[in-house]
Write an enzyme that holds these catalytic residues in place. Structure first.
Site, PDB file in Angstrom:
ATOM      1  CB  SER A  18      -0.987  -0.020   1.219  1.00  0.00           C
ATOM      2  OG  SER A  18      -1.930   0.826   1.053  1.00  0.00           O
ATOM      3  CD  GLU A  22      -5.500  -3.750  -3.910  1.00  0.00           C
ATOM      4  OE1 GLU A  22      -5.617  -3.528  -2.702  1.00  0.00           O
ATOM      5  OE2 GLU A  22      -4.205  -4.548  -4.458  1.00  0.00           O
ATOM      6  CG  HIS A  69      -5.718  -2.086   0.164  1.00  0.00           C
ATOM      7  ND1 HIS A  69      -4.751  -2.239  -0.888  1.00  0.00           N
ATOM      8  CD2 HIS A  69      -5.124  -1.652   1.077  1.00  0.00           C
ATOM      9  CE1 HIS A  69      -3.753  -1.290  -0.568  1.00  0.00           C
ATOM     10  NE2 HIS A  69      -4.039  -0.922   0.562  1.00  0.00           N
TER      11      HIS A  69
END
Length: 491
Positions: free
Chosen positions: A196, A316, A410
């Site tokens: 990330s 995600e 995610h």
């Protein structure tokens, strides 16, 4: 978190340039925690580039994590999935080392450096899922680092270097090159790994002309590859300054306690949405750390001699859209407006609908957002390196969690990559019965890459092979999602 401290006679020592460290040993793994790689960024050092740490006399206790960077917990909708660790103190420019206790018998070991995510505003190396024991058991010296977050690390202020958090990471990586031999690590075999925002900042480092001075290989998980213009990235800083009643300068922000800046930033962020409206903390183009847009530099050929493993999860958006109910509030008109605003052709939306005919407008929009932010840039990046001197491997994590409609959201891959499915962080996302076979496959691939080998699937080529990680442990798909990705605007 780290295990309980072992008895004194089992507490290993290590000597670095700034002094002697006394760590802890558990089940054949030595841990040295809370090691300063730079001086605390407080007082006159606040909003300045990182400075070397001070030496200490005697032994420094390295059995516990150092302070965490100033931050607020995640909003309630996300907090149940993304925990926050709060360790008070100022010395949060620190790193941690896990290394085999029998390292002296093995010769110099490969090094893996972990950079946590958290939207550049949250996160720490002290989360349970980030324990480096599993990598050390496979003969890797594992390092996790912390850096300045939020306005302390990414404010766009007159008279302040941009992207201080990235400069912190550079300082930490130079420390690793200089000191890691003291822990059995090979300073000539350093792999960086980030997820990330951690992958976003590492992308900025990968794009630098001197990236090879900092590391030798890179793993980028679910990270945007671009930065924003100084003006756009500065919207958050200007909004925080207005709320705090100070000028957007070093003098103005230095007069506000870090905790108050965190509060002001959280209040400003509360008015934003998962669709990207409103200011956000972001990398800003300009200055030493991010001189140009990282993706543009990489597409032009930067660091083509550094092997890269890169990928994303297949859904995600579910971490951004599902917990707060956004996915259910999006209708067809919102989808159309968002598509037009992003200059995404209708044929891209139609391609998503063909693949998932029962998907809601919110799910379709989430897929498109994921394409624009991650899948499209990742494909372009990999394509640009096909004829380069170093290989690229691309993956997609597809296992769908049964927890709260999160699916392959995610951050879902983290418990598998670290082989820490039993960690509370991992269970919160994936539940108690996540497939160990998948953790074995992913962790094994990351270990192999960090050791300088291939991760176990075909390198990127004109055939566009993608390793699809599912409960079966993984298989290759060639050029998946091409009808969805081919019409995306380049940005």
């Amino acid at each position: 978190m780290a295990d309980a401290v072992s008895p004194d006679h089992e507490r290993p020592a290590a000597e670095v340039t700034t002094g002697r460290l006394r760590g802890a040993r558990t089940e054949g793994i030595d841990r040295f925690l809370g090691i300063p790689y730079a001086s605390p960024p407080t007082g006159e050092r606040r909003f300045r580039a990182p400075e070397p740490p001070a030496a200490w006399d005697g032994e420094r206790d390295a059995a516990a994590f150092a302070a965490t960077a100033p931050q607020a917990p995640y909003p309630a909708a996300l907090a149940k999935y993304l925990p926050t660790v709060d360790v008070p103190g100022d010395g949060f420019l620190s790193l941690n080392v896990w290394t085999p206790a029998d390292r002296a018998d093995r010769g110099p070991l490969p090094v893996l450096v972990w950079v946590h995510g958290g939207a550049l505003t949250r996160g720490s190396a002290a989360l349970a899922a980030y324990d480096g024991t599993t990598f050390a058991r496979h003969g890797i010296v594992f390092v996790s680092l912390q850096y300045r977050l939020g306005q302390e690390g990414f404010a766009v202020l007159d008279g302040v270097p941009q992207n201080l958090g990235v400069l912190d990471q550079q300082a930490a990586l130079r420390w690793v090159r200089r000191e890691i031999a003291a822990f059995g690590g090979d300073p000539a075999r350093v792999t960086v790994m980030g997820q990330s925002a951690g992958a976003n900042t590492l992308t900025a480092l990968l794009a630098l002309p001197h990236a090879a001075e900092l590391f030798d290989r890179a793993i980028l998980q679910s990270g945007p590859l671009s930065a924003q213009s100084r003006d756009k990235a500065g919207r958050m800083t200007r909004a925080v300054a207005k709320r705090a009643g100070v000028a957007a300068t070093r003098a103005g922000f230095a007069g506000v306690p870090a905790s108050d800046l965190v509060i002001a930033q959280s209040e400003v962020s509360a008015g934003s949405s998962p669709l990207g409206r409103g200011p956000a903390v972001a990398l800003s183009v300009g200055g030493e750390a991010v001189p140009v847009d990282p993706l543009a530099a990489l597409l032009a050929g930067s660091s083509r001699d550094i092997p890269v493993l890169i990928g994303s999860t297949s859904e995600e958006y579910r971490l951004w859209f599902v917990p707060g109910g956004t996915v259910d509030r999006i209708g067809g008109w919102t989808l159309t407006l968002a598509r037009l605003a992003s200059r995404v052709p209708k044929r891209v939306v139609d391609a998503h609908r063909r693949r998932r005919p029962d998907a809601s407008p919110g799910e379709i929009l989430g897929e498109v957002v994921t394409d624009v932010l991650l899948r499209g840039p990742i494909t372009r990046f990999a394509d640009s390196r096909v004829d380069g001197p170093a290989p690229t491997w691309v993956y997609e994590f597809r296992w769908r969690s049964p927890v709260d409609r999160l699916g392959a959201a995610h951050a879902m891959e983290l418990g598998f990559v670290f082989d820490r499915l039993d960690a509370p962080d991992s269970i919160a996302l994936g539940g108690p019965d996540a497939p160990q076979m998948l953790a074995d496959a992913m962790h094994g691939a990351w270990v192999a890459f960090a050791k300088g080998d291939e991760p176990g699937w075909e390198a990127w080529s004109s055939r566009r092979p993608v390793q699809a990680f599912d409960a079966d442990g993984g298989h290759i798909d060639y050029a998946p999602r091409q009808d969805e990705l081919s019409g995306l605007p380049e940005r």
